[in-house]
Design an enzyme around this catalytic site. Structure first.
Site, PDB file in Angstrom:
ATOM      1  N   LYS A   1       0.778  -1.343   0.017  1.00 30.88           N
ATOM      2  CA  LYS A   1      -0.053  -0.058   0.020  1.00 30.88           C
ATOM      3  C   LYS A   1       0.715   1.189   0.161  1.00 30.88           C
ATOM      4  O   LYS A   1       0.630   2.155  -0.726  1.00 30.88           O
ATOM      5  CB  LYS A   1      -0.751   0.146   1.219  1.00 30.88           C
ATOM      6  CG  LYS A   1      -1.805  -0.852   1.485  1.00 30.88           C
ATOM      7  CD  LYS A   1      -2.797  -1.030   2.773  1.00 30.88           C
ATOM      8  CE  LYS A   1      -2.199  -0.858   3.853  1.00 30.88           C
ATOM      9  NZ  LYS A   1      -1.437  -2.261   4.440  1.00 30.88           N
TER      10      LYS A   1
ATOM     11  N   ARG B   1      -8.943   1.604   8.916  1.00 29.44           N
ATOM     12  CA  ARG B   1      -8.668   0.216   9.443  1.00 29.44           C
ATOM     13  C   ARG B   1      -9.778  -0.374  10.229  1.00 29.44           C
ATOM     14  O   ARG B   1      -9.643  -1.807  10.410  1.00 29.44           O
ATOM     15  CB  ARG B   1      -7.436   0.025  10.148  1.00 29.44           C
ATOM     16  CG  ARG B   1      -6.224  -0.272   9.149  1.00 29.44           C
ATOM     17  CD  ARG B   1      -4.887  -0.063  10.121  1.00 29.44           C
ATOM     18  NE  ARG B   1      -3.895  -0.987   9.536  1.00 29.44           N
ATOM     19  CZ  ARG B   1      -2.676  -0.543   8.856  1.00 29.44           C
ATOM     20  NH1 ARG B   1      -2.514   0.775   8.886  1.00 29.44           N
ATOM     21  NH2 ARG B   1      -1.794  -1.497   8.783  1.00 29.44           N
TER      22      ARG B   1
ATOM     23  N   ARG C   1      11.526  -6.759   3.558  1.00 34.74           N
ATOM     24  CA  ARG C   1      11.219  -5.200   3.700  1.00 34.74           C
ATOM     25  C   ARG C   1      12.124  -4.303   4.371  1.00 34.74           C
ATOM     26  O   ARG C   1      12.380  -4.711   5.470  1.00 34.74           O
ATOM     27  CB  ARG C   1       9.665  -5.110   3.996  1.00 34.74           C
ATOM     28  CG  ARG C   1       9.131  -3.559   4.067  1.00 34.74           C
ATOM     29  CD  ARG C   1       7.748  -3.552   4.167  1.00 34.74           C
ATOM     30  NE  ARG C   1       7.067  -3.568   5.294  1.00 34.74           N
ATOM     31  CZ  ARG C   1       5.993  -2.948   5.427  1.00 34.74           C
ATOM     32  NH1 ARG C   1       5.136  -2.734   4.402  1.00 34.74           N
ATOM     33  NH2 ARG C   1       5.406  -3.011   6.727  1.00 34.74           N
TER      34      ARG C   1
ATOM     35  N   ARG D   1      11.586  -2.661  10.162  1.00 37.24           N
ATOM     36  CA  ARG D   1      10.879  -1.875  10.926  1.00 37.24           C
ATOM     37  C   ARG D   1      10.693  -2.841  12.309  1.00 37.24           C
ATOM     38  O   ARG D   1      10.648  -4.227  11.919  1.00 37.24           O
ATOM     39  CB  ARG D   1       9.522  -1.616  10.471  1.00 37.24           C
ATOM     40  CG  ARG D   1       9.377  -0.438   9.982  1.00 37.24           C
ATOM     41  CD  ARG D   1       8.182   0.069   8.877  1.00 37.24           C
ATOM     42  NE  ARG D   1       6.766  -0.580   9.553  1.00 37.24           N
ATOM     43  CZ  ARG D   1       5.732  -0.542   9.025  1.00 37.24           C
ATOM     44  NH1 ARG D   1       5.517   0.206   7.788  1.00 37.24           N
ATOM     45  NH2 ARG D   1       4.459  -1.019   9.720  1.00 37.24           N
TER      46      ARG D   1
ATOM     47  N   ARG E   1      -0.166  -8.570  13.450  1.00 38.16           N
ATOM     48  CA  ARG E   1      -0.642  -7.714  12.417  1.00 38.16           C
ATOM     49  C   ARG E   1      -1.778  -8.253  11.567  1.00 38.16           C
ATOM     50  O   ARG E   1      -2.714  -7.718  11.083  1.00 38.16           O
ATOM     51  CB  ARG E   1       0.527  -6.964  11.846  1.00 38.16           C
ATOM     52  CG  ARG E   1       1.183  -5.903  12.696  1.00 38.16           C
ATOM     53  CD  ARG E   1       2.494  -5.637  12.164  1.00 38.16           C
ATOM     54  NE  ARG E   1       2.100  -4.540  11.003  1.00 38.16           N
ATOM     55  CZ  ARG E   1       3.199  -4.131  10.076  1.00 38.16           C
ATOM     56  NH1 ARG E   1       4.336  -5.029  10.304  1.00 38.16           N
ATOM     57  NH2 ARG E   1       2.818  -3.209   9.263  1.00 38.16           N
TER      58      ARG E   1
HETATM   59  P1  AMP Z   1       1.414   0.730   8.792  1.00 44.93           P
HETATM   60  O1  AMP Z   1       2.586   1.364   8.326  1.00 44.93           O
HETATM   61  O2  AMP Z   1       0.208   1.236   8.030  1.00 44.93           O
HETATM   62  O3  AMP Z   1       1.636  -0.918   8.564  1.00 44.93           O
HETATM   63  O4  AMP Z   1       1.037   0.844  10.343  1.00 44.93           O
HETATM   64  C1  AMP Z   1       1.735   0.643  11.440  1.00 44.93           C
HETATM   65  C2  AMP Z   1       1.007   0.447  12.459  1.00 44.93           C
HETATM   66  O5  AMP Z   1       0.505   1.588  12.875  1.00 44.93           O
HETATM   67  C3  AMP Z   1      -0.185  -0.575  12.589  1.00 44.93           C
HETATM   68  O6  AMP Z   1       0.396  -1.574  12.863  1.00 44.93           O
HETATM   69  C4  AMP Z   1      -0.894   0.036  13.848  1.00 44.93           C
HETATM   70  O7  AMP Z   1      -0.209  -0.111  15.078  1.00 44.93           O
HETATM   71  C5  AMP Z   1      -0.600   1.818  13.532  1.00 44.93           C
HETATM   72  N1  AMP Z   1      -1.790   2.220  12.702  1.00 44.93           N
HETATM   73  C6  AMP Z   1      -1.511   2.557  11.225  1.00 44.93           C
HETATM   74  N2  AMP Z   1      -2.881   2.778  10.725  1.00 44.93           N
HETATM   75  C7  AMP Z   1      -3.622   2.625  11.697  1.00 44.93           C
HETATM   76  C8  AMP Z   1      -5.469   2.811  11.913  1.00 44.93           C
HETATM   77  N3  AMP Z   1      -5.923   3.354  10.845  1.00 44.93           N
HETATM   78  N4  AMP Z   1      -5.612   2.650  12.946  1.00 44.93           N
HETATM   79  C9  AMP Z   1      -4.871   2.189  14.057  1.00 44.93           C
HETATM   80  N5  AMP Z   1      -3.677   2.020  14.139  1.00 44.93           N
HETATM   81  C10 AMP Z   1      -3.028   2.321  12.969  1.00 44.93           C
END
Ligand code: AMP
Length: 223
Positions: free
Chosen positions: A22, A97, A132, A165, A176
């Site tokens: 994404k 989400r 990654r 990460r 996740r």
């Molecule tokens: P991402 O970089 O999109 O994979 O997000 C990394 C982490 O940020 C996720 O595993 C969540 O802990 C938090 N996070 C990202 N987007 C959201 C969201 N829309 N709602 C709640 N937590 C989020």
């Protein structure tokens, strides 16, 4: 930069499991159509790095692969979407989400043009996450095989050091994915029912996924 069809704005959501690509597709589409990319994950990682109040609250959720509580996230997004640069279009990477977040977006009166759902199955996600890497400085995302930099150590955009990460560690990836299936996957049906969902099957090669993604967007702009 490509000009948008004057009557159509691109207000996009990228949906899909962690590691589906994404963020990468968001960056490409953002540059191509000159619309801002809003990544809540990147906002949270920045806050954690800078040890702000938000960062201190968010850290335990992000590090364990849980979602940060809806009320915190909804406020951040509403504030970001109210900025002038979002008036003519934007891309939401990783938001909404949960159903509560999707409902909040509807209530804010934001009209979404398309929800692009990138499908990748769990085994492929786990395999891909191992390779990654992200830039510790600007947050750009790479993959050592599918989207490498010249040496896989430095960012091609800003020269920052590439790191893995913490939440890409295999045990966290599993949490996740579980969170994704329980809380985010139901949004596929939610947006399907609104008639704005388009699914792209995530391909091994980044440029193949990009071609499918741009095709969906161009069809929308032409339609
Ligand atoms: P991402 O970089 O999109 O994979 O997000 C990394 C982490 O940020 C996720 O595993 C969540 O802990 C938090 N996070 C990202 N987007 C959201 C969201 N829309 N709602 C709640 N937590 C989020």
């Amino acid at each position: 930069m490509l000009c948008n069809n004057k009557n159509k704005q691109l207000k996009l959501i990228f949906l899909g499991p962690p590691g589906a690509g994404k963020g990468t597709q968001t960056d490409i589409v953002s540059e191509r159509y000159s619309i801002p990319a809003i990544s809540i994950g990147a906002i949270l990682r920045d806050a954690i790095k800078n040890q702000t109040e938000l960062g201190k609250t968010a850290a335990k959720y992000v590090e364990s692969g849980e979602l940060v509580p809806d009320e915190i996230i909804i406020d951040i997004i509403n504030e970001r979407l109210s900025k002038d640069d979002c008036k003519n279009g934007f891309i939401l990477d990783g938001y909404p989400r949960t159903k509560t977040q999707a409902a909040a977006l509807d209530e804010s009166g934001t009209e979404i043009s398309l929800v692009i759902n990138i499908f990748v199955d769990d085994n492929d996600i786990i395999r891909r996450m191992r390779g990654r890497r992200v830039c510790s400085s600007c947050g750009a995302t790479y993959h050592i095989k599918y989207n490498p930099t010249s040496d896989n150590k430095t960012c091609s955009r800003c020269g920052g050091a590439l790191i893995r990460r913490e939440d890409d560690e295999p045990s966290v990836v599993e949490s996740r994915l579980k969170v994704y299936h329980e809380q985010t996957e139901p949004l596929i049906k939610y947006y399907e029912e609104k008639g704005i969902l388009r699914t792209v099957i995530g391909q091994e090669k980044l440029e193949d996924t990009t071609a499918l993604t741009l095709n969906v967007i161009e069809n929308y702009l032409k339609g």
